[in-house]
Design a protein around this motif. Structure first.
Motif, PDB file in Angstrom:
ATOM      1  N   ASP A 197     -14.991  -6.545  -6.971  1.00  0.00           N
ATOM      2  CA  ASP A 197     -14.120  -7.715  -7.070  1.00  0.00           C
ATOM      3  C   ASP A 197     -13.343  -7.884  -5.773  1.00  0.00           C
ATOM      4  O   ASP A 197     -13.291  -6.986  -4.938  1.00  0.00           O
ATOM      5  N   THR A 198     -12.726  -9.027  -5.624  1.00  0.00           N
ATOM      6  CA  THR A 198     -11.892  -9.302  -4.451  1.00  0.00           C
ATOM      7  C   THR A 198     -10.476  -8.815  -4.766  1.00  0.00           C
ATOM      8  O   THR A 198      -9.569  -9.595  -5.015  1.00  0.00           O
ATOM      9  N   THR A 199     -10.308  -7.518  -4.726  1.00  0.00           N
ATOM     10  CA  THR A 199      -9.078  -6.871  -5.181  1.00  0.00           C
ATOM     11  C   THR A 199      -7.839  -7.378  -4.460  1.00  0.00           C
ATOM     12  O   THR A 199      -6.841  -7.705  -5.104  1.00  0.00           O
ATOM     13  N   LEU A 200      -7.872  -7.429  -3.147  1.00  0.00           N
ATOM     14  CA  LEU A 200      -6.672  -7.849  -2.426  1.00  0.00           C
ATOM     15  C   LEU A 200      -6.323  -9.299  -2.712  1.00  0.00           C
ATOM     16  O   LEU A 200      -5.143  -9.651  -2.812  1.00  0.00           O
ATOM     17  N   TYR A 201      -7.331 -10.140  -2.882  1.00  0.00           N
ATOM     18  CA  TYR A 201      -7.072 -11.537  -3.229  1.00  0.00           C
ATOM     19  C   TYR A 201      -6.440 -11.614  -4.613  1.00  0.00           C
ATOM     20  O   TYR A 201      -5.443 -12.316  -4.813  1.00  0.00           O
ATOM     21  N   VAL A 202      -7.010 -10.902  -5.565  1.00  0.00           N
ATOM     22  CA  VAL A 202      -6.486 -10.929  -6.938  1.00  0.00           C
ATOM     23  C   VAL A 202      -5.047 -10.423  -6.970  1.00  0.00           C
ATOM     24  O   VAL A 202      -4.171 -11.035  -7.588  1.00  0.00           O
ATOM     25  N   LEU A 203      -4.793  -9.315  -6.281  1.00  0.00           N
ATOM     26  CA  LEU A 203      -3.432  -8.783  -6.268  1.00  0.00           C
ATOM     27  C   LEU A 203      -2.464  -9.748  -5.585  1.00  0.00           C
ATOM     28  O   LEU A 203      -1.339  -9.934  -6.041  1.00  0.00           O
ATOM     29  N   THR A 204      -2.917 -10.359  -4.499  1.00  0.00           N
ATOM     30  CA  THR A 204      -2.061 -11.310  -3.789  1.00  0.00           C
ATOM     31  C   THR A 204      -1.709 -12.489  -4.677  1.00  0.00           C
ATOM     32  O   THR A 204      -0.546 -12.878  -4.785  1.00  0.00           O
TER      33      THR A 204
ATOM     34  N   ARG B 201       6.656  -7.160  -6.265  1.00  0.00           N
ATOM     35  CA  ARG B 201       6.667  -6.765  -4.852  1.00  0.00           C
ATOM     36  C   ARG B 201       6.010  -5.407  -4.627  1.00  0.00           C
ATOM     37  O   ARG B 201       5.570  -5.105  -3.542  1.00  0.00           O
ATOM     38  N   ASN B 202       5.989  -4.556  -5.625  1.00  0.00           N
ATOM     39  CA  ASN B 202       5.461  -3.210  -5.465  1.00  0.00           C
ATOM     40  C   ASN B 202       4.205  -3.057  -6.313  1.00  0.00           C
ATOM     41  O   ASN B 202       4.281  -2.751  -7.493  1.00  0.00           O
ATOM     42  N   GLY B 203       3.062  -3.256  -5.698  1.00  0.00           N
ATOM     43  CA  GLY B 203       1.807  -3.167  -6.436  1.00  0.00           C
ATOM     44  C   GLY B 203       0.922  -2.039  -5.959  1.00  0.00           C
ATOM     45  O   GLY B 203      -0.294  -2.124  -6.029  1.00  0.00           O
ATOM     46  N   ARG B 204       1.537  -0.960  -5.479  1.00  0.00           N
ATOM     47  CA  ARG B 204       0.734   0.099  -4.878  1.00  0.00           C
ATOM     48  C   ARG B 204      -0.194   0.776  -5.876  1.00  0.00           C
ATOM     49  O   ARG B 204      -1.295   1.163  -5.516  1.00  0.00           O
ATOM     50  N   TYR B 205       0.224   0.926  -7.120  1.00  0.00           N
ATOM     51  CA  TYR B 205      -0.646   1.568  -8.100  1.00  0.00           C
ATOM     52  C   TYR B 205      -1.815   0.652  -8.461  1.00  0.00           C
ATOM     53  O   TYR B 205      -2.949   1.101  -8.588  1.00  0.00           O
TER      54      TYR B 205
ATOM     55  N   VAL C 264      -5.810   1.589  -7.814  1.00  0.00           N
ATOM     56  CA  VAL C 264      -6.796   1.512  -8.887  1.00  0.00           C
ATOM     57  C   VAL C 264      -7.862   0.462  -8.570  1.00  0.00           C
ATOM     58  O   VAL C 264      -9.054   0.689  -8.776  1.00  0.00           O
ATOM     59  N   GLY C 265      -7.441  -0.687  -8.046  1.00  0.00           N
ATOM     60  CA  GLY C 265      -8.396  -1.745  -7.714  1.00  0.00           C
ATOM     61  C   GLY C 265      -9.363  -1.330  -6.627  1.00  0.00           C
ATOM     62  O   GLY C 265     -10.577  -1.551  -6.745  1.00  0.00           O
ATOM     63  N   LEU C 266      -8.854  -0.712  -5.570  1.00  0.00           N
ATOM     64  CA  LEU C 266      -9.737  -0.270  -4.487  1.00  0.00           C
ATOM     65  C   LEU C 266     -10.636   0.875  -4.931  1.00  0.00           C
ATOM     66  O   LEU C 266     -11.805   0.952  -4.524  1.00  0.00           O
TER      67      LEU C 266
END
Length: 177
Positions: free
Chosen positions: A132-139, A148-152, A156-158
Motif C-alpha cells: 500500500d501507499t503507506t506514507l500517503y495514507v498516513l499523511t 501529529r505523532n504517528g510513529r507506531y 507497522v505500515g512500513l
C-alpha cells in the motif's frame, strides 16, 4: 455462471448508489441536506491536508532527484540478485509505500518493457496488489484528524509493506520462477 457474475458486477455499484439515498429517504433522513453537509466537511478536510501532501510530494521528489533511489538500488542489487530477485523490481518496492501514482507508472513501465507474462511483469503486478501507499495514507488520514505523532502506525505500515513485498516476490518465484 460467468454470465451471472458479469451481470451482478455490472449492476452492483449502480444499485448500491441508488439504494443508499432510497434507504435514507425511507428512514426520513434529509438525504440532500446530509449530502451537502458531508461535501462541506470534505472540502474543509481537503484544505487541512494540503500542507501534508505538499510536504510528502517534495520529499519524494528530493529522494528520486538526489540519486538516493539509484544509490540504494545499486547497493542492494547484488545481494537480491543472488536470491533470484531481479534488480529492476527493487525501485518498485521502495516507491510503493511513498507514492501510488509513481509506483503505478514504474510498474507500467516494467510491464511494457518486459511484458506482462514475464517474471518481472508478474512481480510488478503482484507487488502493486500486495502493498500500500503507506506514507500517503498516513499523511491523508492522520493529517485529516490532526494526529501529529504517528510513529507506531508508520512502523507497522512500513513493516507490512516490507512483508507484502517479500511475499509477492516469494510467491512469484515459486509459481513463475
Amino acid at each position: 455462471m460467468i454470465a451471472l457474475i458479469s451481470i451482478i458486477s455490472a449492476w452492483a455499484i449502480p444499485l448500491l448508489i441508488a439504494f443508499i439515498p432510497l434507504y435514507g429517504f425511507v428512514r426520513k433522513v434529509p438525504v440532500y441536506e446530509s449530502f451537502i453537509d458531508g461535501a462541506k466537511d470534505g472540502f474543509s478536510t481537503a484544505v487541512q491536508i494540503i500542507p501534508h501532501l505538499v510536504g510528502m510530494m517534495v520529499a519524494i521528489s528530493v529522494f528520486r532527484a538526489s540519486g538516493a533511489l539509484d544509490f540504494f538500488v545499486g547497493w542492494t542489487a547484488p545481494f537480491l540478485q543472488s536470491l533470484g530477485v531481479p534488480s529492476e523490481i527493487i525501485p518498485l518496492g521502495l516507491l510503493r509505500p511513498l507514492t501510488g501514482t509513481g509506483s503505478l507508472a514504474f510498474a507500467t513501465d516494467l510491464i511494457s518493457v518486459y511484458g506482462p507474462d514475464s517474471l518481472i511483469g508478474r512481480m510488478a503486478s503482484t507487488i502493486q496488489g500486495s502493498t500500500d501507499t503507506t506514507l500517503y495514507v498516513l499523511t491523508v488520514y492522520m493529517g485529516a484528524v490532526g494526529i501529529r505523532n504517528g510513529r507506531y502506525a508508520l512502523k507497522v505500515g512500513l513493516f507490512s509493506d516490507a512483508v507484502g513485498f517479500v511475499a509477492a516476490i516469494a510467491v512469484c518465484l515459486v509459481f513463475f520462477g
